[in-house]
Motif scaffolding. Structure first.
Motif, PDB file in Angstrom:
ATOM      1  N   SER A 179      -0.614   0.344  -5.996  1.00  0.00           N
ATOM      2  CA  SER A 179       0.816   0.394  -6.300  1.00  0.00           C
ATOM      3  C   SER A 179       1.186  -0.553  -7.442  1.00  0.00           C
ATOM      4  O   SER A 179       0.373  -1.372  -7.898  1.00  0.00           O
ATOM      5  CB  SER A 179       1.617   0.016  -5.060  1.00  0.00           C
ATOM      6  OG  SER A 179       1.430  -1.362  -4.756  1.00  0.00           O
TER       7      SER A 179
ATOM      8  N   ARG B 201      -4.987  16.046  -3.184  1.00  0.00           N
ATOM      9  CA  ARG B 201      -5.508  15.946  -1.825  1.00  0.00           C
ATOM     10  C   ARG B 201      -5.681  17.326  -1.195  1.00  0.00           C
ATOM     11  O   ARG B 201      -6.711  17.605  -0.555  1.00  0.00           O
ATOM     12  CB  ARG B 201      -4.572  15.098  -0.956  1.00  0.00           C
ATOM     13  CG  ARG B 201      -5.072  14.887   0.477  1.00  0.00           C
ATOM     14  CD  ARG B 201      -4.154  13.976   1.256  1.00  0.00           C
ATOM     15  NE  ARG B 201      -2.839  14.560   1.437  1.00  0.00           N
ATOM     16  CZ  ARG B 201      -1.828  13.956   2.086  1.00  0.00           C
ATOM     17  NH1 ARG B 201      -2.009  12.742   2.576  1.00  0.00           N
ATOM     18  NH2 ARG B 201      -0.668  14.553   2.216  1.00  0.00           N
TER      19      ARG B 201
ATOM     20  N   GLU C 130       0.823  -1.203   0.000  1.00  0.00           N
ATOM     21  CA  GLU C 130       0.000   0.000   0.000  1.00  0.00           C
ATOM     22  C   GLU C 130       0.863   1.261   0.000  1.00  0.00           C
ATOM     23  O   GLU C 130       1.991   1.259   0.474  1.00  0.00           O
ATOM     24  CB  GLU C 130      -0.917   0.006   1.228  1.00  0.00           C
ATOM     25  CG  GLU C 130      -1.964  -1.090   1.211  1.00  0.00           C
ATOM     26  CD  GLU C 130      -2.888  -1.007   2.408  1.00  0.00           C
ATOM     27  OE1 GLU C 130      -2.697  -0.105   3.265  1.00  0.00           O
ATOM     28  OE2 GLU C 130      -3.808  -1.848   2.507  1.00  0.00           O
ATOM     29  N   HIS C 131       0.301   2.334  -0.532  1.00  0.00           N
ATOM     30  CA  HIS C 131       0.989   3.618  -0.591  1.00  0.00           C
ATOM     31  C   HIS C 131       0.106   4.673   0.056  1.00  0.00           C
ATOM     32  O   HIS C 131      -1.132   4.583   0.013  1.00  0.00           O
ATOM     33  CB  HIS C 131       1.285   3.986  -2.048  1.00  0.00           C
ATOM     34  CG  HIS C 131       2.120   5.211  -2.219  1.00  0.00           C
ATOM     35  ND1 HIS C 131       1.581   6.447  -2.509  1.00  0.00           N
ATOM     36  CD2 HIS C 131       3.471   5.400  -2.121  1.00  0.00           C
ATOM     37  CE1 HIS C 131       2.555   7.342  -2.609  1.00  0.00           C
ATOM     38  NE2 HIS C 131       3.705   6.741  -2.371  1.00  0.00           N
ATOM     39  N   GLU C 132       0.719   5.686   0.652  1.00  0.00           N
ATOM     40  CA  GLU C 132      -0.038   6.706   1.372  1.00  0.00           C
ATOM     41  C   GLU C 132      -0.998   7.487   0.487  1.00  0.00           C
ATOM     42  O   GLU C 132      -1.947   8.100   0.978  1.00  0.00           O
ATOM     43  CB  GLU C 132       0.926   7.675   2.066  1.00  0.00           C
ATOM     44  CG  GLU C 132       1.884   8.382   1.117  1.00  0.00           C
ATOM     45  CD  GLU C 132       2.845   9.317   1.845  1.00  0.00           C
ATOM     46  OE1 GLU C 132       2.440   9.887   2.870  1.00  0.00           O
ATOM     47  OE2 GLU C 132       3.989   9.472   1.378  1.00  0.00           O
ATOM     48  N   SER C 133      -0.770   7.480  -0.806  1.00  0.00           N
ATOM     49  CA  SER C 133      -1.663   8.179  -1.729  1.00  0.00           C
ATOM     50  C   SER C 133      -3.028   7.514  -1.840  1.00  0.00           C
ATOM     51  O   SER C 133      -3.997   8.149  -2.257  1.00  0.00           O
ATOM     52  CB  SER C 133      -1.033   8.250  -3.120  1.00  0.00           C
ATOM     53  OG  SER C 133      -0.901   6.941  -3.663  1.00  0.00           O
ATOM     54  N   GLY C 134      -3.078   6.226  -1.516  1.00  0.00           N
ATOM     55  CA  GLY C 134      -4.302   5.470  -1.753  1.00  0.00           C
ATOM     56  C   GLY C 134      -4.415   4.929  -3.161  1.00  0.00           C
ATOM     57  O   GLY C 134      -5.333   4.163  -3.472  1.00  0.00           O
TER      58      GLY C 134
ATOM     59  N   ARG D 152      -0.534  14.568  -3.909  1.00  0.00           N
ATOM     60  CA  ARG D 152      -0.571  15.481  -2.763  1.00  0.00           C
ATOM     61  C   ARG D 152      -1.286  16.784  -3.130  1.00  0.00           C
ATOM     62  O   ARG D 152      -2.014  17.363  -2.314  1.00  0.00           O
ATOM     63  CB  ARG D 152       0.851  15.780  -2.277  1.00  0.00           C
ATOM     64  CG  ARG D 152       1.524  14.620  -1.587  1.00  0.00           C
ATOM     65  CD  ARG D 152       2.796  15.055  -0.862  1.00  0.00           C
ATOM     66  NE  ARG D 152       3.477  13.919  -0.282  1.00  0.00           N
ATOM     67  CZ  ARG D 152       4.424  13.209  -0.884  1.00  0.00           C
ATOM     68  NH1 ARG D 152       4.818  13.542  -2.111  1.00  0.00           N
ATOM     69  NH2 ARG D 152       4.987  12.172  -0.287  1.00  0.00           N
TER      70      ARG D 152
END
Length: 219
Positions: free
Chosen positions: A71, A184, A64-68, A181
């Motif tokens: 991957s 977001r 998983e990646h913080e961006s959602g 980012r």
């Protein structure tokens, strides 16, 4: 810098907040393979994000990646991902077998659901020589003798010559890349990152109707 990335920059400016600084030795250790040089440059210049709300540059990680955003590892077909096999009817080997597909770009439809992906077919020891494979829902796999970034360049330059409902992106100079980012933060401020698309859709629909629905001249 890879020449295909230089061509892409001329067609699709990266925009504010773009780019990632990564330890590619660590990245490729995590993924279990090297990635082509054009994709490394693509991520360095643009980073993880989306073009025209429909085409995503994937995070080069296995989980998983913080961006959602799904991957590279999550989108790469493996023996555990049987739903993908049933959906695509793929007969490609599964990662990590030679010739398996590794995913770099994800396509989504207007609802954000998976529409397809762009993969490398991992044949041979030189990633820069791997063919690129496109899968779109309800359509067969198509293989290109291009880099993944070269395929983006092709789409951006040829989009205006393709029927609107078959385009994957709007094409230069209309298409935009937005880093995850930045997207977001815009949403946090109550802004729609993709509001520029609405007038483009309206214009494209009007052009299609003009061409396909106008009365034909009589004999």
């Amino acid at each position: 810098m890879h020449p295909d990335v230089e061509r892409l920059i001329a067609l699709l400016p990266p925009g504010p907040g773009s780019g990632e600084r990564l330890d590619w030795v660590e990245v490729e250790r995590d993924l279990g393979c090297r990635l082509p040089a054009d994709f490394r440059d693509l991520v360095a210049v643009y980073g993880v994000g989306t073009v025209d709300e429909c085409l995503m540059v994937l995070p080069p990680v296995s989980g998983e990646h913080e961006s959602g955003i799904a991957s590279v590892g999550q989108m790469t077909p493996t023996p555990e991902k049987t739903a993908w096999l049933l959906h695509t009817k793929s007969d490609y080997p599964l990662w990590p077998e030679p010739g398996a597909l590794v995913c770099g770009l994800r396509l989504v439809d207007g609802n954000g659901d998976l529409w397809g992906g762009v993969y490398w077919r991992t044949t041979g020891a030189v990633p820069e020589q791997w063919p690129v494979v496109l899968w779109e829902r309800h359509r067969p796999f198509v293989e290109f003798d291009l880099s993944m970034t070269g395929l983006l360049v092709k789409w951006l330059t040829e989009a205006s010559d393709i029927d609107f409902d078959r385009r994957l992106v709007f094409g230069a100079p209309h298409s935009r890349f937005i880093h995850w980012r930045v997207e977001r933060e815009m949403r946090r401020q109550g802004l729609d990152p993709w509001d520029y698309l609405e007038p483009l859709h309206i214009e494209a629909n009007e052009a299609w109707e003009e061409q396909n629905l106008r009365p034909r001249p009589g004999p």
